[in-house]
Enzyme design. Structure first.
Site, PDB file in Angstrom:
ATOM      1  N   GLY A 176       0.582  -1.228  -0.073  1.00  0.00           N
ATOM      2  CA  GLY A 176      -0.068  -0.053   0.032  1.00  0.00           C
ATOM      3  C   GLY A 176       0.999   1.284  -0.030  1.00  0.00           C
ATOM      4  O   GLY A 176       2.229   1.199   0.123  1.00  0.00           O
ATOM      5  N   GLU A 218      11.161  -8.420   0.449  1.00  0.00           N
ATOM      6  CA  GLU A 218      10.333  -9.648  -0.045  1.00  0.00           C
ATOM      7  C   GLU A 218       8.774  -9.714   0.159  1.00  0.00           C
ATOM      8  O   GLU A 218       8.379  -8.997   0.590  1.00  0.00           O
ATOM      9  CB  GLU A 218      10.741 -10.784   1.259  1.00  0.00           C
ATOM     10  N   GLU A 242      -0.014   0.175  -6.021  1.00  0.00           N
ATOM     11  CA  GLU A 242       0.924  -0.214  -5.141  1.00  0.00           C
ATOM     12  C   GLU A 242       1.232  -1.628  -5.258  1.00  0.00           C
ATOM     13  O   GLU A 242       2.270  -2.261  -4.791  1.00  0.00           O
ATOM     14  CB  GLU A 242       0.483   0.137  -3.768  1.00  0.00           C
TER      15      GLU A 242
END
Ligand SMILES: [Zn+2]
Length: 168
Positions: A72, A139, A88
């Site tokens: 986000g 990650e 995003e």
């Protein structure tokens, strides 16, 4: 929340305060106008894989450095909140998402940004592409809901809980 603004964003004069409608507000004496402050909207996306696991990103910057979070970020001028969530998810996790539904909007005061925020949470039913870490993410990984790591933001935990309360 206490403002950190010292100068008028319109003319650069030092700001004072003045009471209006029972609230103490920032006021520019030079221009005789109030300077209003509003929460900043940020969008976030909840994505589940076929096993119902939750997509999280490991953040590589503050706030929430080295903690897991939903993908986000801030809504920018010229894009809708849902488009911001889509962008995003693509930037941070490499997936193109579709079929959004609004989970909730959460009000939160941010010490880091020194402002209040509106966290707008969407669930996306579909996605395309293989997940891969992109901007802001060290990650990306799907996590079993019962074994989630510590999350960077309480609002994200609330959005996850709200989503499952609504669907179960
Ligand atoms: Zn001014």
């Amino acid at each position: 929340m206490e403002s950190t603004k010292r100068y008028c964003p319109y003319c650069g004069a030092s700001l004072g305060t003045k009471v209006e409608e029972g609230r103490q507000r920032l006021y520019c004496n030079d221009e005789e106008r109030f300077v209003y402050e509003n929460p900043i909207p940020a969008s976030t996306g909840l994505l589940l894989d076929e096993q119902g696991r939750i997509l999280l990103v490991l953040r590589n910057r503050e706030p929430g450095l080295n903690k897991w979070a939903l993908p986000g970020g801030f809504v920018e001028n010229g894009e809708s909140p849902v488009d911001a969530a889509r962008r995003e998810l693509e930037e941070e996790a490499g997936v193109k998402v579709s079929e959004p539904s609004l989970i909730d909007i959460i009000y939160q005061e941010s010490e880091f940004y020194k402002t209040s925020l509106l966290i707008i949470g969407y669930h996306f039913t579909r996605f395309e592409g293989e997940i891969r870490a992109g901007d802001d993410a060290e990650e990306v990984q799907f996590f079993d809901r019962r074994r989630l790591p510590d999350l960077a933001f309480d609002s994200h935990r609330t959005l996850i809980d709200t989503y499952f309360e609504k669907t179960e």
